[in-house]
Design a protein around this motif. Sequence first.
Motif, PDB file in Angstrom:
ATOM      1  N   UNK A  88       7.259  50.222 -35.408  1.00 20.73           N
ATOM      2  CA  UNK A  88       6.378  49.837 -34.311  1.00 20.73           C
ATOM      3  C   UNK A  88       7.080  49.898 -32.971  1.00 20.73           C
ATOM      4  N   UNK A  89       6.354  49.634 -31.939  1.00 22.97           N
ATOM      5  CA  UNK A  89       6.885  49.708 -30.587  1.00 22.97           C
ATOM      6  C   UNK A  89       6.994  48.314 -30.001  1.00 22.97           C
ATOM      7  N   UNK A  90       7.782  48.241 -28.935  1.00 21.53           N
ATOM      8  CA  UNK A  90       7.902  46.984 -28.222  1.00 21.53           C
ATOM      9  C   UNK A  90       7.801  47.250 -26.740  1.00 21.53           C
ATOM     10  N   UNK A  91       7.430  46.213 -26.017  1.00 20.23           N
ATOM     11  CA  UNK A  91       7.280  46.303 -24.572  1.00 20.23           C
ATOM     12  C   UNK A  91       8.397  45.485 -23.941  1.00 20.23           C
ATOM     13  N   UNK A  92       9.194  46.135 -23.092  1.00 19.39           N
ATOM     14  CA  UNK A  92      10.286  45.453 -22.396  1.00 19.39           C
ATOM     15  C   UNK A  92       9.816  45.145 -20.993  1.00 19.39           C
ATOM     16  N   UNK A  97      10.515  40.470 -24.153  1.00 22.16           N
ATOM     17  CA  UNK A  97      10.313  41.595 -25.053  1.00 22.16           C
ATOM     18  C   UNK A  97       9.266  41.155 -26.051  1.00 22.16           C
ATOM     19  N   UNK A  98       8.192  41.946 -26.217  1.00 21.19           N
ATOM     20  CA  UNK A  98       7.136  41.567 -27.143  1.00 21.19           C
ATOM     21  C   UNK A  98       6.685  42.786 -27.929  1.00 21.19           C
ATOM     22  N   UNK A  99       6.169  42.599 -29.138  1.00 18.84           N
ATOM     23  CA  UNK A  99       5.687  43.744 -29.898  1.00 18.84           C
ATOM     24  C   UNK A  99       4.356  44.222 -29.328  1.00 18.84           C
ATOM     25  N   UNK A 100       4.101  45.499 -29.511  1.00 19.86           N
ATOM     26  CA  UNK A 100       2.855  46.072 -28.995  1.00 19.86           C
ATOM     27  C   UNK A 100       1.821  46.053 -30.111  1.00 19.86           C
ATOM     28  N   UNK A 101       0.575  45.760 -29.739  1.00 21.55           N
ATOM     29  CA  UNK A 101      -0.475  45.659 -30.730  1.00 21.55           C
ATOM     30  C   UNK A 101      -1.107  47.011 -31.070  1.00 21.55           C
ATOM     31  N   UNK A 102      -0.986  48.003 -30.184  1.00 21.39           N
ATOM     32  CA  UNK A 102      -1.494  49.347 -30.494  1.00 21.39           C
ATOM     33  C   UNK A 102      -0.473  50.365 -29.983  1.00 21.39           C
ATOM     34  N   UNK A 103      -0.400  51.478 -30.636  1.00 20.10           N
ATOM     35  CA  UNK A 103       0.615  52.480 -30.233  1.00 20.10           C
ATOM     36  C   UNK A 103       0.351  53.044 -28.835  1.00 20.10           C
ATOM     37  N   UNK A 120       3.350  39.886 -17.445  1.00 19.93           N
ATOM     38  CA  UNK A 120       4.534  40.439 -16.800  1.00 19.93           C
ATOM     39  C   UNK A 120       4.565  41.926 -17.160  1.00 19.93           C
ATOM     40  N   UNK A 121       4.587  42.802 -16.141  1.00 19.24           N
ATOM     41  CA  UNK A 121       4.541  44.257 -16.355  1.00 19.24           C
ATOM     42  C   UNK A 121       5.863  44.745 -16.932  1.00 19.24           C
ATOM     43  N   UNK A 122       5.753  45.774 -17.835  1.00 16.98           N
ATOM     44  CA  UNK A 122       6.946  46.336 -18.447  1.00 16.98           C
ATOM     45  C   UNK A 122       6.710  47.764 -18.870  1.00 16.98           C
ATOM     46  N   UNK A 123       7.658  48.312 -19.658  1.00 13.69           N
ATOM     47  CA  UNK A 123       7.595  49.688 -20.141  1.00 13.69           C
ATOM     48  C   UNK A 123       7.695  49.703 -21.649  1.00 13.69           C
ATOM     49  N   UNK A 124       6.897  50.548 -22.309  1.00 11.12           N
ATOM     50  CA  UNK A 124       6.901  50.682 -23.763  1.00 11.12           C
ATOM     51  C   UNK A 124       8.094  51.512 -24.195  1.00 11.12           C
TER      52      UNK A 124
END
Length: 125
Positions: A88-92, A97-103, A120-124
Amino acid sequence: MSGCLVLFRRLAIALMMCGVLTGLAASRAEARIFVGIGVPFYGPGFYPLPYYYPPPAYYPPPPLYYAPPPPVYYPQQSYAQPAMPSVGQSCHAGAYVCPMDRPAASGSACYCLDNRGQRVAGRAT
């Protein structure tokens, strides 16, 4: 003195009357005779007394002081972040840092929620 003799005679007569009435009221005596040969017979359900009794159980007195139980130590809890799953992906987003719910494509914009629930805005990744 004659008064004492009269009292004594009356008392003696009363006692003799009580003796006569007691003798008349008494029933005849009954006697029993037992002839045995000296062999003890114990019927069913009867057991003779033992020749030896065990000594009484000894219970020592309780101690004057009981030691307190030893202290219980629990291992300290570690408050580390749970390991991120490798799938899976995460958002930094800065410190979050949190896991992403959709790809999403790597490097695309995403967001995480901070401690107050704000985005809080971040990058996948």
